[in-house]
Scaffold this active site. Structure first.
Site, short mmCIF file in Angstrom:
data_model
loop_
_atom_site.label_atom_id
_atom_site.label_comp_id
_atom_site.label_asym_id
_atom_site.label_seq_id
_atom_site.Cartn_x
_atom_site.Cartn_y
_atom_site.Cartn_z
N TYR A 178 0.84 -1.20 0.00
CA TYR A 178 0.00 0.00 0.00
C TYR A 178 0.87 1.25 0.00
O TYR A 178 2.04 1.22 0.42
CB TYR A 178 -0.96 0.02 1.19
CG TYR A 178 -0.33 0.31 2.53
CD1 TYR A 178 -0.19 1.62 2.99
CD2 TYR A 178 0.14 -0.72 3.35
CE1 TYR A 178 0.39 1.89 4.23
CE2 TYR A 178 0.71 -0.46 4.58
CZ TYR A 178 0.83 0.85 5.01
OH TYR A 178 1.41 1.12 6.24
N CYS A 179 0.30 2.35 -0.48
CA CYS A 179 0.95 3.65 -0.46
C CYS A 179 -0.15 4.71 -0.42
O CYS A 179 -1.31 4.39 -0.19
CB CYS A 179 1.88 3.83 -1.66
SG CYS A 179 1.06 3.71 -3.26
N THR A 180 0.20 5.95 -0.67
CA THR A 180 -0.77 7.05 -0.51
C THR A 180 -1.94 6.94 -1.47
O THR A 180 -3.10 6.93 -1.07
CB THR A 180 -0.07 8.41 -0.71
OG1 THR A 180 1.06 8.49 0.16
CG2 THR A 180 -1.03 9.55 -0.40
N GLY A 182 -1.63 4.84 -4.57
CA GLY A 182 -1.53 3.64 -5.40
C GLY A 182 -0.39 3.64 -6.39
O GLY A 182 0.00 2.57 -6.88
N ILE A 207 -4.15 4.56 0.39
CA ILE A 207 -4.69 4.93 1.70
C ILE A 207 -5.87 5.89 1.56
O ILE A 207 -6.86 5.78 2.29
CB ILE A 207 -3.60 5.59 2.56
CG1 ILE A 207 -2.44 4.62 2.77
CG2 ILE A 207 -4.15 6.05 3.90
CD1 ILE A 207 -1.16 5.29 3.24
#
Length: 328
Positions: A178-180, A182, A207
């Protein structure tokens, strides 16, 4: 009352003559009275723009009307004021700096981890055979991360490929990245697959989308964003604060940039220390003659600064390259 919107998006799609596209796109954004930051590369677009709902809708309509970008997904936030001061649109070699530019090895348009919608991610993340992997930088996951997630000691996403060998012990498990928003997961998951990890997934929309569609459950702290909001709330279900003031150790969710433009470090600082140190990370930075005026936000318009040789030397000593200025 929210009178503006902020759009976060990316799209991996080849752009012919991307440098000219960037110049033309900047003028187009200005014609809509948008502010923001967009990176254009041969491989696609990565941007955050902000403006009136009408301007934002016109921008989205134009992106969708271009056949190259009609699969773009926008994360839309209602905001009380624009999230930037100026409009920037620049050409770079990648839309997120990773150093992974060989399409024969990494091509997000061809092969990535399985995209999980937020509710599916929420259901899978606590299973025994699952590892949740944060692919963001230290300053991002220090202010907020998924509960029990594996985090990596990296100053910038371009260090991620060097850290893959540390993840070998998780082969055989399902890896949920996961990241901010995508964008980093597209390349991170593709690299993991190329390195022999078999069950690789990624949180679709990152997220930000998880907060909107799954209430942000079990995301502890706040989410770092690359605009003048600095961080945003994600978890409306079981929120907790996980970050501490760098100076006094008091719990605080507030993240700022050091008021010294030569330092410009991302760090967490409580309001009391912020007032005492005038938004600086240390008394040494507080003595910087170029120190910016601290208004309580810790966000500053970036301007060119003299090269800090001492700081670069320290980073090289730590084997850390300089921080990137833009990610999403």
């Amino acid at each position: 009352m929210a009178q503006y919107q902020t759009l976060l998006y990316y799209c991996y799609s080849p752009i012919a003559d991307a440098e000219k596209f960037a110049a033309d796109h900047l003028e187009f954004c200005k014609s809509l009275n948008l502010v923001g930051r967009i990176i254009v590369a041969d491989e696609g677009l990565n941007g955050t723009v902000s403006g009136s709902p009408e301007s934002c809708q016109a921008y989205m309509d134009a992106i969708y009307a271009d056949g190259r970008f009609n699969h773009t997904e926008f994360k839309i936030d209602d905001v009380t004021e624009p999230s930037f001061i100026k409009m920037h649109c620049r050409y770079k070699t990648e839309i997120v700096h990773s150093g992974l530019r060989d399409p024969k090895i990494i091509d997000p348009t061809q092969k990535t981890g399985i995209h999980l919608e937020p509710k599916d991610f929420m259901e899978m993340k606590d299973q025994d055979d699952v590892v949740v992997l944060d692919v963001r930088s230290n300053y991002e996951h220090n202010v907020g991360h998924f509960r029990n997630a594996v985090t990596l000691d990296i100053e910038n996403f371009r260090e991620f490929p060097e850290k893959v060998k540390e993840l070998e012990k998780y082969k055989g498990k399902k890896i949920l990245t996961y990241c901010t928003g995508g964008i980093k997961c597209e390349k991170a998951s593709a690299l993991l697959l190329a390195e022999g990890f078999e069950d690789v997934y990624q949180l679709h929309g990152g997220i930000i989308k998880y907060g909107k569609e799954a209430g942000g459950k079990d995301f502890d702290g706040k989410c770092y964003v690359f605009d003048n909001r600095v961080t945003v709330d994600v978890n409306s279900v079981n929120p907790v604060v996980v970050s501490k003031c760098k100076n006094c150790g008091k719990e605080t969710p507030k993240m700022i940039n050091c008021a010294s433009p030569i330092c410009n470090e991302h760090f967490t600082q409580c309001d009391e220390c912020g007032e005492k140190l005038e938004g600086c990370c240390s008394t040494a930075c507080q003595e910087d003659p170029l120190k910016r005026t601290y208004d309580g936000t810790g966000y500053y318009v970036k301007i060119p600064q003299p090269v800090n040789i001492e700081k670069i030397s320290k980073r090289k000593h730590k084997n850390f390259p300089p921080k990137a200025q833009v990610e999403a």
